[in-house]
Enzyme design. Structure first.
Site, PDB file in Angstrom:
ATOM      1  N   HIS A  24       0.880  -1.166   0.000  1.00 32.96           N
ATOM      2  CA  HIS A  24       0.000   0.000   0.000  1.00 32.96           C
ATOM      3  C   HIS A  24       0.918   1.217   0.000  1.00 32.96           C
ATOM      4  CE1 HIS A  24      -3.056  -2.883   1.958  1.00 32.96           C
ATOM      5  NE2 HIS A  24      -3.402  -2.689   0.691  1.00 32.96           N
ATOM      6  N   GLU A  27       1.618   3.536   3.152  1.00 36.39           N
ATOM      7  CA  GLU A  27       1.998   2.958   4.446  1.00 36.39           C
ATOM      8  C   GLU A  27       3.519   3.032   4.490  1.00 36.39           C
ATOM      9  OE1 GLU A  27      -0.110  -0.806   4.925  1.00 36.39           O
ATOM     10  OE2 GLU A  27      -2.019   0.179   4.420  1.00 36.39           O
ATOM     11  N   HIS A 118       3.353  -3.511   6.555  1.00 35.91           N
ATOM     12  CA  HIS A 118       2.166  -2.658   6.507  1.00 35.91           C
ATOM     13  C   HIS A 118       2.087  -1.761   7.731  1.00 35.91           C
ATOM     14  CE1 HIS A 118      -0.099  -4.443   3.097  1.00 35.91           C
ATOM     15  NE2 HIS A 118       0.650  -5.483   3.365  1.00 35.91           N
ATOM     16  N   GLU A 178       2.172  -5.994  10.412  1.00 33.75           N
ATOM     17  CA  GLU A 178       1.339  -4.797  10.484  1.00 33.75           C
ATOM     18  C   GLU A 178       1.709  -4.015  11.734  1.00 33.75           C
ATOM     19  OE1 GLU A 178      -1.567  -2.648   8.757  1.00 33.75           O
ATOM     20  OE2 GLU A 178      -1.989  -4.753   8.353  1.00 33.75           O
TER      21      GLU A 178
END
EC number: 3.5.1.114
Lengths: 313, 342
Positions: A24, A27, A118, A178
């Site tokens: 992404h 990010e 992420h 993440e």
């Protein structure tokens, strides 16, 4: 359980590892971490003990600092999408390129381990997100990462591998790493350092594992996704009419009981959790999930016992 | 690491104005009579991903439907400033709308290639202005969010906008849930580029920290409280009572600091230092850490003059080459004011 604990596992070495960032494009911890790794490799041809491939997954989205340009890249790795012909959208073409580079998914040539970086706006600390609750490599890595300064948790999405849609599912083993909370489009030094530390610990673990080290068995708390909850919406316009309640905001992984406040409407009313079962919320108020109709996710937690692991020589 | 930008020019203007104004500050300022406020607007979504305003504007309309116009002291227009950006949940579509309200841009001819936001700025100028005419709406209250830890900041673009400065004084006394501060710029009206400059007395409410694209209940409530306090103030002012002046503490923008960047690629090579992150309005002194490079080195503030950093790590400012602004803290004397009954 005693037998499980005493059990030893023989598993093949992890000779090919990929670290991916910018899946992404906004990010930024992963974007800058990948950037730094590529820069350092260019400067000095340091031979790492493990062959690590470093990839900027979605360069166009990174350049524009957006999550994606046409479609969410991290939903493009199902078998169906990867095998479709004549893809035209940027991310659909790119997912097939990444599958050639790091896969093919499901084959013997695929990367042994993919770590996909992420960020989230939710207060989740560090989470390893995978599709399996019996992947001993991922579980042992999670246990090893507990020495990091940031809280580390294991999230499991119970989806069969062929339907698994994210980049990390291309490797034989894989997880999304993440880290939050961090707003999209900016970089916080403490979050960057936490990710840098975690990636270093991960590569340390792989090196130790490959060199024949044994790891103690033990237990890992696994959070398995049960359901997603959407925002309350206006029945006609479908626009959101409430925000996550202040008592729930930032309380990822704190048990949510039936009757606990969940949302506060813009006109001031409290809306409560109507489920029957106490569950663990996570991805609370992730900005990218508004368009996916997810205000928060709810998980069951259980303790998993993992056997001692040795490498197969 | 100074950025040669509009802001530097602005700060040069400010220093000049200050030298001229300084003798006046020590005089006892008399009571200033101003016309009562007849019409006002609350605008949200000027940046389409700053969500407090995007949701507060429809909530105000819902209140109007439920309880009628009498809930407000004067006729109130609510506006979603940038509908296309709101739909796409982006700051802007073609061009930052909140930089499109200079007299030059507002009077430029519209062609096929005119950016969406320039057309929209001219529409808003017709709806709420025209800027610098008698027909312009009395007050625009423009709602913004920032990723910086700025609490509730009132941004005032003119140092003699007594209405805005008094509103700050009132909000600071009334609101206790978040810190309330005044950020003061001094931009001549023709050069003023932001939406609230269309009105006679404009004010910007900036609330943070909140990620773009996210609505946090606590931040939304702070914004709601701020808007309600502005409306209370308008009611008090319009009643004709004397609103006492005094000294307010203002943070005056002096300069901006950019991220250290790679000389070839221009990408940032450092993040705001953990010891500076989230410390908006604190004092930055010589030797204090400013940035931490991705390879672990600390970059320190080398200037002699201690200043106050503001808008630390605002996501939207990366593309404008701004890591944070530096401001000087100054007392600013505001006169007592009273509404002139017409």
């Amino acid at each position: 359980r005693e037998r499980e604990r005493a059990r030893e596992l023989m598993l093949p070495a992890l000779s090919r590892v990929a670290v991916c960032g910018g899946t992404h494009g906004n990010e930024l911890s992963g974007v800058y971490l990948v950037h730094e790794r590529l820069k350092r490799r260019k400067k000095s041809q340091v031979m790492e003990p493990v062959a690590v491939v470093t990839v900027m997954s979605n360069p166009r989205a990174v350049q524009r600092c957006v999550r994606y340009t046409e479609t969410d890249l991290n939903r493009c790795f199902t078998h169906a999408i990867l095998s479709a012909s004549e893809q035209t959208s940027y991310e659909l073409v790119r997912s097939q390129e990444l599958n050639s580079l790091l896969g093919p998914k499901g084959s013997a040539e695929a990367m042994d381990l993919i770590c996909d970086l992420h960020n989230t706006t939710a207060n989740m600390g560090l989470c390893l997100i995978t599709y399996s609750d019996s992947d001993w490599i991922c579980l042992h890595i999670c246990k090893y990462l507990q020495m990091a300064t940031i809280p580390v948790r294991y999230i499991h999405y119970d989806i069969p591998r062929s339907e698994a849609y994210s980049l990390d599912s291309v490797g034989k083993h894989g997880f999304a790493m993440e880290i939050g909370p961090q707003p999209h489009g900016l970089i916080r030094a403490n979050i960057f350092m936490a990710m840098q530390e975690a990636v270093q610990l991960l590569l340390d673990w792989v090196r130790l594992f490959n060199s024949g080290a044994q790891f103690e068995g033990g237990s890992v708390d696994v959070y398995t996704l049960v359901k997603n909850i959407d925002y309350p919406r206006d029945p006609h316009t479908h626009t959101i009419i409430a925000a996550v309640h202040p008592d729930l905001q930032d309380r990822d992984f704190c048990l949510l009981h039936p009757g606990d406040p969940m949302f506060l409407s813009f006109s001031g009313e409290t809306l409560r959790y109507k489920g029957k079962e106490p569950l663990y919320p996570f991805f609370i108020n992730e900005s990218a999930y508004y368009e996916k109709a997810v205000a928060l996710s709810l998980a069951r937690r259980r303790k998993l016992f993992i056997p001692k692991k040795v490498i197969q020589t | 690491m100074l950025k040669d930008s509009l802001q530097s020019n602005v700060s040069a203007c400010v220093s000049l104005q200050w030298r001229r104004m300084k003798p006046l500050i020590s005089l006892n300022m008399e009571l200033i009579t101003l016309p009562a406020l007849h019409r006002m607007a609350v605008c949200g979504g000027t940046h389409g991903n700053e969500m407090s305003g995007v949701f507060l504007v429809p909530e105000l309309e819902r209140q109007r439907k439920e309880k009628g116009d009498a809930i407000w002291p004067i006729p109130l227009t609510t506006v979603l400033s940038n509908p296309q950006a709101i739909k796409e949940c982006k700051r802007y579509v073609d061009k930052d709308l909140n930089r499109c309200f200079t007299s030059a841009i507002l009077s430029s001819p519209i062609t096929d290639s005119t950016p969406y936001e320039v057309r929209r700025a001219q529409e808003l100028n017709t709806l709420l202005g025209p800027k610098q005419t008698n027909d312009a709406i009395d007050m625009i209250c423009d709602l913004h969010n920032t990723t910086a830890n700025m609490g509730l900041s009132i941004i005032c673009y003119s140092h003699t906008n007594w209405i805005c400065l008094h509103i700050f004084k009132y909000l600071q006394a009334k609101i206790t849930t978040v810190p309330v501060r005044l950020v003061l710029l001094n931009i001549p009206i023709g050069d003023a580029y932001s939406l609230e400059s269309v009105s006679k007395y404009g004010i910007s409410l900036e609330v943070g920290p909140q990620p773009q694209g996210v609505v946090r209940a606590d931040i939304f409530n702070a914004m709601k409280e701020g808007v309600n306090a502005v409306l209370d103030w308008v009611k008090n002012f319009n009643s004709g009572e004397v609103i006492e002046g005094g000294d307010v503490e203002a943070f005056m923008f002096k300069k901006t600091v950019d991220y250290p960047r790679d000389p070839e690629t221009k990408t940032p090579i450092a993040a705001v230092h953990p010891q500076l992150q989230d410390r908006d309005f604190c004092l930055l002194k010589r030797g204090d850490p400013m940035f931490l490079t991705f390879s672990g080195e600390t970059v320190r503030y080398e200037e002699e003059e201690p200043l106050h950093p503001v808008f630390i790590n605002e996501a939207a400012y990366y593309e404008k080459g701004i890591a944070f602004h530096l401001a000087q803290k100054q007392p600013w004397t505001i006169p007592s004011i009273q509404a002139k009954k017409v």
